[in-house]
Design a protein around this motif. Structure first.
Motif, short mmCIF file in Angstrom:
data_model
loop_
_atom_site.label_atom_id
_atom_site.label_comp_id
_atom_site.label_asym_id
_atom_site.label_seq_id
_atom_site.Cartn_x
_atom_site.Cartn_y
_atom_site.Cartn_z
N SER A 61 -16.82 17.36 8.01
CA SER A 61 -16.14 16.07 7.83
C SER A 61 -16.82 14.93 8.57
O SER A 61 -16.59 13.76 8.26
CB SER A 61 -14.68 16.19 8.28
N VAL A 62 -17.64 15.25 9.59
CA VAL A 62 -18.34 14.20 10.34
C VAL A 62 -19.85 14.33 10.16
O VAL A 62 -20.63 13.87 11.00
CB VAL A 62 -17.98 14.25 11.85
N PRO B 287 -21.41 5.83 18.82
CA PRO B 287 -20.54 7.02 18.77
C PRO B 287 -19.09 6.72 19.12
O PRO B 287 -18.18 7.39 18.62
CB PRO B 287 -21.18 7.96 19.79
N GLY B 288 -18.86 5.73 19.97
CA GLY B 288 -17.49 5.39 20.35
C GLY B 288 -16.71 4.71 19.23
O GLY B 288 -15.48 4.60 19.30
N GLU B 289 -17.42 4.26 18.19
CA GLU B 289 -16.76 3.54 17.10
C GLU B 289 -16.60 4.37 15.84
O GLU B 289 -15.68 4.14 15.05
CB GLU B 289 -17.55 2.27 16.77
N ILE B 290 -17.50 5.33 15.59
CA ILE B 290 -17.51 6.02 14.30
C ILE B 290 -16.90 7.41 14.36
O ILE B 290 -16.78 8.06 13.32
CB ILE B 290 -18.94 6.11 13.72
N TYR B 291 -16.50 7.88 15.56
CA TYR B 291 -15.89 9.20 15.69
C TYR B 291 -14.44 9.07 16.15
O TYR B 291 -14.10 8.16 16.91
CB TYR B 291 -16.64 10.06 16.72
N GLN C 216 -11.16 10.59 18.34
CA GLN C 216 -11.12 10.92 19.77
C GLN C 216 -11.62 12.33 20.06
O GLN C 216 -12.28 12.56 21.07
CB GLN C 216 -9.68 10.77 20.27
N SER C 217 -11.34 13.29 19.18
CA SER C 217 -11.71 14.68 19.44
C SER C 217 -13.21 14.93 19.35
O SER C 217 -13.70 15.94 19.85
CB SER C 217 -10.98 15.61 18.46
N PHE C 218 -13.95 13.99 18.72
CA PHE C 218 -15.40 14.17 18.58
C PHE C 218 -16.20 13.20 19.45
O PHE C 218 -17.43 13.29 19.48
CB PHE C 218 -15.81 13.98 17.11
N LYS C 219 -15.54 12.26 20.13
CA LYS C 219 -16.29 11.24 20.86
C LYS C 219 -17.12 11.83 22.00
O LYS C 219 -18.30 11.51 22.14
CB LYS C 219 -15.33 10.18 21.42
N SER C 220 -16.51 12.67 22.82
CA SER C 220 -17.24 13.23 23.96
C SER C 220 -18.46 14.04 23.54
O SER C 220 -19.57 13.81 24.05
CB SER C 220 -16.30 14.08 24.82
N PRO C 221 -18.33 15.00 22.59
CA PRO C 221 -19.54 15.72 22.16
C PRO C 221 -20.57 14.83 21.47
O PRO C 221 -21.76 15.08 21.56
CB PRO C 221 -19.00 16.79 21.20
N ALA C 222 -20.11 13.76 20.78
CA ALA C 222 -21.05 12.85 20.12
C ALA C 222 -21.88 12.09 21.15
O ALA C 222 -23.10 11.94 21.00
CB ALA C 222 -20.29 11.87 19.22
#
Length: 528
Positions: free
Chosen positions: A271-272, A421-425, A427-433
């Motif tokens: 999905s991402v 990464p802080g804009e396109i993910y 919350q659950s994917f921001k840290s790994p991104a």
């Protein structure tokens, strides 16, 4: 509707977030990178004296060069370790607390730097550089997440660009403090290398007046009351609080029961997929956009233009000042221009400038006024670099060229790229991104430092053509693959990615159907 700048000026605590988070975040990185240039000869002298007094060894040139290269590269290794740990730390302990504790690492490194000369121990410098890298690796991710999550939707781009503005300011201050009139002397160079301890202490003392980010409190801690209290403190009354809370609640509902993902799960999640590809392309291009080569050749360009060798450090300050002023201007225009346009315009501008710079450098030996054209193009390139995708702290070549070729390195996280990464993910994917993006930068930082001198040695200024290809490819990729994120929520951006991808796939399916139909008709006509 109030303008973004009016909203920001009407939110004093949000302005405090920008400055307090910046001074101990990306500012530290710029400082760590650029401050090592000026005292390089003093550090090498310390290495020689230490080995001679302690071990009775007189180092050869290649031995000294190897130790010096290790002192330089250990910073990247520390940064890589820090970036790999950062995602887990900011998710577990929070953005603000992670920034606060991270300052202790910088202060510890600064103390080692201050004591290195008096104790005649270059090993302290090596350990301090490792700690500085660790501090930068953690601080960049924590800084980016904290600032972006404190910003309302209409100010997200403006606050995101401030990350690279502080990185550029850190680099410029490192250059400024390193001149001989200030701290770049035989007696004062340990204070130059330990200056980041002061900025770390300043952030540690001021961070407690700031709240934790509203998004972290709601989406990670499920603390709605704390989120609303933090938002009221941070945001102006002109911000539509109800709309902002509604957007966060929608994302919270979508993520209910979803845990923070790992980097491995980020790469496996379909999905991402397009967001991940966007992250990989933009962060890789930061390393391969050619700014290293531009700064390397600026040394001989400035010399050919008639600038005396003892004045080159001030020309270097000019390039740093150009970078800072352009980044500040970018903060003011990003909300009206948009991230996608800035990325596209920056990459295309850099590609065109690299092509012209290759030509002017080739003609420099044949046309007397061509060095002035090359000098103008260097500043034009820095303008596009700073206003578009990659506003990064860089080193300038007013010292030994071979040393600069290794040391002319910088961070990702830059301008639009840093905050992407802080804009396109969600919350659950921001840290790994952020972990994936910063890992690419730190690994590329180390590898490029080893390979870049070989590229320049074999291709000389024709190496710009390689960087031209990467900039041009990234411009085309951004234009056709990346949607605009301006004034959109994370969920709206995720939908935009899916629509762009599905629309393209649907068009391909239609074309395949048409081709199949044509083939069927041809077969029928043949039979007839």
């Amino acid at each position: 509707m109030a303008l973004p700048l009016v909203l920001l000026l009407d939110s004093p605590l949000l302005i405090a977030v920008i400055f307090i988070a910046g001074i101990g975040g990306s500012f530290q990185y710029g400082l760590h990178v650029s401050m090592l240039t000026s005292p390089s000869s003093f550090i090498k002298e310390l290495v020689n004296h230490t080995c001679e007094q302690r071990y009775g060894l007189v180092l050869n040139a290649w031995q000294l060069s190897r130790i010096w290269s290790f002192i330089v590269s250990i910073f990247s290794i520390g940064g890589l370790i820090g970036s790999l740990c950062a995602g887990h730390l900011v998710a577990t302990y929070g953005r603000r607390r992670c920034l606060m504790v991270n300052n202790a690492v910088a202060i510890g490194g600064a103390l080692l730097m201050l004591l290195s000369k008096s104790t005649m121990s270059f090993e302290m410098i090596i350990i301090a550089r490792l700690l500085y890298g660790l501090n930068s690796g953690i601080g960049l991710t924590a800084h980016a997440l904290y600032v972006l999550e404190c910003a309302p939707k209409r100010l997200r781009g403006m606050l995101g660009v401030s990350l690279s503005t502080f990185a550029s300011m850190g680099k410029f201050f490192g250059q400024l403090l390193g001149i001989s009139e200030l701290l770049g002397t035989t007696d004062r160079w340990p204070w130059l290398l330990g200056f980041s301890g002061f900025t770390g202490l300043l952030q540690m003392l001021t961070l407690p007046i700031l709240p934790e980010s509203p998004r972290f409190l709601l989406l990670d801690r499920n603390d709605r009351a704390g989120c609303e209290a933090a938002a009221r403190r941070l945001w102006s009354s002109k911000v539509d609080h109800a709309s902002e809370m509604e957007d966060m609640q929608a994302e919270h509902a979508a993520l209910r029961g979803v845990r923070i993902h790992s980097v491995k799960e980020l790469f496996l999640e379909r999905s991402v997929r397009w967001q991940l590809i966007t992250t990989l392309v933009t962060f890789t291009t930061v390393q391969l956009c050619g700014i290293n080569a531009v700064y390397l050749y600026s040394f001989e360009v400035f010399t050919a233009a008639g600038i005396p060798s003892h004045q080159l450090r001030y020309a270097a300050l000019g390039t740093g000042l150009c970078e800072v002023s352009t980044s500040v201007a970018c903060v003011l225009v990003i909300e009206s221009t948009g991230r996608r346009v800035l990325l596209f315009r920056g990459y295309m501008g850099m590609a065109a400038t690299l092509a012209l710079l290759t030509l002017t450098l080739y003609l420099q030996a044949h046309v007397s006024w061509m060095p002035y054209c090359s000098m103008v193009l260097i500043f034009v390139f820095i303008f596009f670099f700073s206003s578009g995708p990659c506003k990064e702290p860089l080193l300038n070549p007013y010292v030994n060229v071979c040393y600069h070729a290794y040391l002319s390195v910088y961070l990702c996280a830059a301008g639009v790229t840093t905050s992407l990464p802080g804009e396109i993910y969600t919350q659950s994917f921001k840290s790994p991104a952020f972990t994936a993006g910063t890992t690419i930068n730190w690994a590329g930082l180390f590898i490029l430092g080893m390979v870049f001198p070989l590229i320049v040695e074999n291709l000389e200024y024709f190496c710009f053509l390689i960087f031209f290809f990467f900039c041009f490819f990234s411009a085309v990729f951004v234009w056709y693959v990346v949607p605009e994120t301006k004034n959109r929520t994370v969920l709206e951006i995720a939908v935009a990615f899916k629509q762009m991808h599905h629309k393209r796939r649907a068009m391909e399916e239609v074309k395949e159907d048409e081709l199949t139909s044509d083939c069927v008709l041809c077969n029928k006509a043949t039979k007839l």
